[in-house]
Design an enzyme around this catalytic site. Structure first.
Site, PDB file in Angstrom:
ATOM      1  N   LYS A   1       0.859  -1.191   0.000  1.00  0.00           N
ATOM      2  CA  LYS A   1       0.000   0.000   0.000  1.00  0.00           C
ATOM      3  C   LYS A   1       0.893   1.238   0.000  1.00  0.00           C
ATOM      4  CE  LYS A   1      -4.293   1.242   2.366  1.00  0.00           C
ATOM      5  NZ  LYS A   1      -5.032   1.065   3.628  1.00  0.00           N
TER       6      LYS A   1
HETATM    7  O1  G3P Z   1      -9.250   2.153   4.263  1.00  0.00           O
HETATM    8  C1  G3P Z   1      -8.962   3.452   4.709  1.00  0.00           C
HETATM    9  C2  G3P Z   1      -9.588   3.624   6.019  1.00  0.00           C
HETATM   10  O2  G3P Z   1      -8.907   2.884   6.983  1.00  0.00           O
HETATM   11  C3  G3P Z   1      -9.796   4.987   6.462  1.00  0.00           C
HETATM   12  O3  G3P Z   1     -10.959   4.939   7.161  1.00  0.00           O
HETATM   13  O4  G3P Z   1     -12.629   5.669   8.741  1.00  0.00           O
HETATM   14  O5  G3P Z   1     -10.223   6.336   9.055  1.00  0.00           O
HETATM   15  O6  G3P Z   1     -11.587   7.342   7.236  1.00  0.00           O
HETATM   16  P1  G3P Z   1     -11.362   6.141   8.104  1.00  0.00           P
END
Ligand code: G3P
Length: 218
Positions: free
Chosen positions: A87
């Protein structure tokens, strides 16, 4: 649509895997920290543990932000396990690193994508997955789902093989909406995945069937 779970929590990964519908896992440094996994060795061991639970792709994020550093870290991650997908953040050196990994048959997930232009660049570099963060766009009153639709249009216009991986999925309706607009993959929390199973009429109907069975078998 492939279902990935967005967590580094082994219990939740096991629960999702046991459902029989899990296609992979995504993690990031914040999700690792949330589980208390710190230090390089512990983090690498944790990726291996995740790979042993699931059958599909497991995204492991580089920490370096310079080209050489990303290549070094990415190769180390890719050598950990055949299921690892490297990633890489959507920055200039990240784009160059994605091209390097593509040329060397290493799968990549281009992360922190917030625009069609960024998604176009990721596809040009041959990324396996592109991760538009829909929840974080919604957070700043910008339609995250619309970004998925626009990337779908652009990728289909030119036949790009990069898979759209809707990330920062926060709730069940995000998953349904991503499926409607043709996202190839979604990654979300276990709670959002389990929400897809729920309907009050299912519960009412089942209770009625069981009650009628009991009446007929007295
Ligand atoms: O896959 C990306 C994710 O982990 C981000 O999620 O909820 O932190 O915006 P969030």
């Amino acid at each position: 649509m492939k279902f990935f779970i967005d967590t580094a929590n082994l219990e939740q990964i096991k629960e999702a895997q046991a459902l029989g519908i899990l296609d992979g896992v995504t993690t990031n440094p914040s999700l690792m920290a949330k589980e208390g996994i710190t230090g390089k060795e512990n983090i690498l061991n944790h990726y291996k543990a995740i790979c042993e639970i699931v059958d599909g792709d497991v995204s492991a994020e580089v920490i370096a932000t310079d080209y050489e550093g990303m290549i070094k870290e990415g190769l180390e991650l890719a050598n950990l396990h055949p299921q690892i997908v490297v990633k890489v953040p959507m920055i200039k050196d990240g784009l160059k690193a994605i091209k390097y990994f593509t040329d060397n048959d290493i799968k990549t997930n281009c992360t922190l994508v917030f625009s069609v232009g960024q998604a176009l660049m990721a596809a040009k570099a041959g990324a396996t997955y592109v991760s538009p963060f829909i929840g974080r766009l919604d957070d700043v009153s910008t339609d995250g789902l619309n970004l998925i639709e626009e990337i779908r249009l652009v990728y289909d216009n030119y036949g790009f093989q990069t898979q759209i991986l809707a990330a920062s999925v926060r709730h069940t309706m995000h998953i349904v909406d991503c499926a409607k607009v043709g996202s190839d993959v979604m990654t979300g929390p276990l709670s959002a995945i389990l929400g897809l199973l729920k309907h009050p009429l299912t519960d009412i109907g089942l209770a009625q069937f069981l009650a009628d069975y009991q009446k007929g078998n007295k």
